[in-house]
Motif scaffolding. Structure first.
Motif, PDB file in Angstrom:
ATOM      1  N   THR A   6      11.217  -4.465  -8.712  1.00 51.98           N
ATOM      2  CA  THR A   6      10.341  -4.830  -7.605  1.00 51.98           C
ATOM      3  C   THR A   6      11.179  -4.927  -6.339  1.00 51.98           C
ATOM      4  OG1 THR A   6       8.948  -6.067  -9.124  1.00 51.98           O
ATOM      5  CG2 THR A   6       8.673  -6.523  -6.781  1.00 51.98           C
ATOM      6  N   VAL A   7      10.883  -4.052  -5.378  1.00 51.28           N
ATOM      7  CA  VAL A   7      11.615  -4.029  -4.112  1.00 51.28           C
ATOM      8  C   VAL A   7      10.861  -4.870  -3.087  1.00 51.28           C
ATOM      9  CG1 VAL A   7      12.503  -2.550  -2.272  1.00 51.28           C
ATOM     10  CG2 VAL A   7      12.559  -1.766  -4.640  1.00 51.28           C
ATOM     11  N   THR A   8       9.589  -4.552  -2.872  1.00 52.18           N
ATOM     12  CA  THR A   8       8.702  -5.342  -2.017  1.00 52.18           C
ATOM     13  C   THR A   8       7.386  -5.513  -2.771  1.00 52.18           C
ATOM     14  OG1 THR A   8       7.749  -3.412  -0.905  1.00 52.18           O
ATOM     15  CG2 THR A   8       9.720  -4.370   0.102  1.00 52.18           C
ATOM     16  N   ARG A   9       6.428  -6.193  -2.130  1.00 48.98           N
ATOM     17  CA  ARG A   9       5.133  -6.362  -2.797  1.00 48.98           C
ATOM     18  C   ARG A   9       4.456  -5.027  -3.058  1.00 48.98           C
ATOM     19  NH1 ARG A   9       1.627  -9.063   0.711  1.00 48.98           N
ATOM     20  NH2 ARG A   9       3.239  -9.299   2.259  1.00 48.98           N
ATOM     21  N   THR A  10       4.686  -4.055  -2.183  1.00 50.21           N
ATOM     22  CA  THR A  10       4.014  -2.764  -2.312  1.00 50.21           C
ATOM     23  C   THR A  10       4.882  -1.670  -2.932  1.00 50.21           C
ATOM     24  OG1 THR A  10       4.659  -2.219  -0.056  1.00 50.21           O
ATOM     25  CG2 THR A  10       2.484  -3.208  -0.368  1.00 50.21           C
ATOM     26  N   LEU A  11       6.189  -1.876  -2.990  1.00 48.40           N
ATOM     27  CA  LEU A  11       7.096  -0.855  -3.520  1.00 48.40           C
ATOM     28  C   LEU A  11       7.745  -1.359  -4.806  1.00 48.40           C
ATOM     29  CD1 LEU A  11       8.552   1.860  -3.274  1.00 48.40           C
ATOM     30  CD2 LEU A  11      10.252   0.742  -1.840  1.00 48.40           C
ATOM     31  N   LEU A  97      19.245  -3.317  -1.042  1.00 44.94           N
ATOM     32  CA  LEU A  97      19.495  -2.117  -0.228  1.00 44.94           C
ATOM     33  C   LEU A  97      18.191  -1.389   0.094  1.00 44.94           C
ATOM     34  CD1 LEU A  97      22.687  -0.549  -1.821  1.00 44.94           C
ATOM     35  CD2 LEU A  97      22.394  -1.204   0.554  1.00 44.94           C
ATOM     36  N   LEU A  98      17.345  -1.209  -0.915  1.00 51.93           N
ATOM     37  CA  LEU A  98      16.076  -0.507  -0.707  1.00 51.93           C
ATOM     38  C   LEU A  98      15.150  -1.316   0.192  1.00 51.93           C
ATOM     39  CD1 LEU A  98      15.458   0.887  -4.294  1.00 51.93           C
ATOM     40  CD2 LEU A  98      16.187   2.162  -2.271  1.00 51.93           C
TER      41      LEU A  98
END
Length: 142
Positions: A6-11, A97-98
């Motif tokens: 999980t990078v962000t809520r959407t990604l 990083l992402l």
């Protein structure tokens, strides 16, 4: 650790798009350092990933261009003795990083003029400072 990243809520990067490589690590570990593959390299093919939207991919590729090799982002972790801890550290580092590369650009700053009051305060402070220094001077060579 076959979990999605999980990078962000959407990604969210699916586990299938991440590849891990293990090798022997230098550093702490005593005699076990020679026998344990505790160093972790985590790779993600950003250029060809179907999970990253096209508009976001362009932004991320531009920001990470110095770290990419053929569109692949790789991070390594070897600061822990245990492979599992290094896997977690590498995943966290890759996610950070992402996340930073995906962040929206900062708004453009519009230049403004200093206010009349701030200009007057600046000049008054300069005069006060000049008077302070004036009193420290001696007029001749003593």
């Amino acid at each position: 650790m076959n979990e999605d990243l999980t990078v962000t809520r959407t990604l969210v990067v699916p586990a299938a798009e991440l590849s891990e490589r293990f090798s022997r690590s230098s550093g702490p570990g005593g005699q076990g350092v020679n026998t344990t593959d505790s160093r972790v390299e985590l790779s993600f093919d950003l250029a060809r990933s179907p999970s990253v939207p096209e508009w976001l991919r362009a932004r991320m590729l531009g920001r990470l261009s110095g770290r990419l090799v053929d569109g692949v982002l790789t991070v390594a972790a070897s600061e822990h003795r245990a492979q599992l801890q290094n896997r977690g550290a590498a995943r966290e580092r890759l996610a950070r990083l992402l996340r930073d590369a995906a962040a929206a650009p900062a708004p453009v700053r519009r230049a403004t003029k200093p206010t009349k009051g701030s200009q007057e305060r600046r000049i008054a402070e300069k005069k006060r400072r000049a008077r302070t220094k004036q009193t420290r001077r001696s007029d001749g060579w003593d």
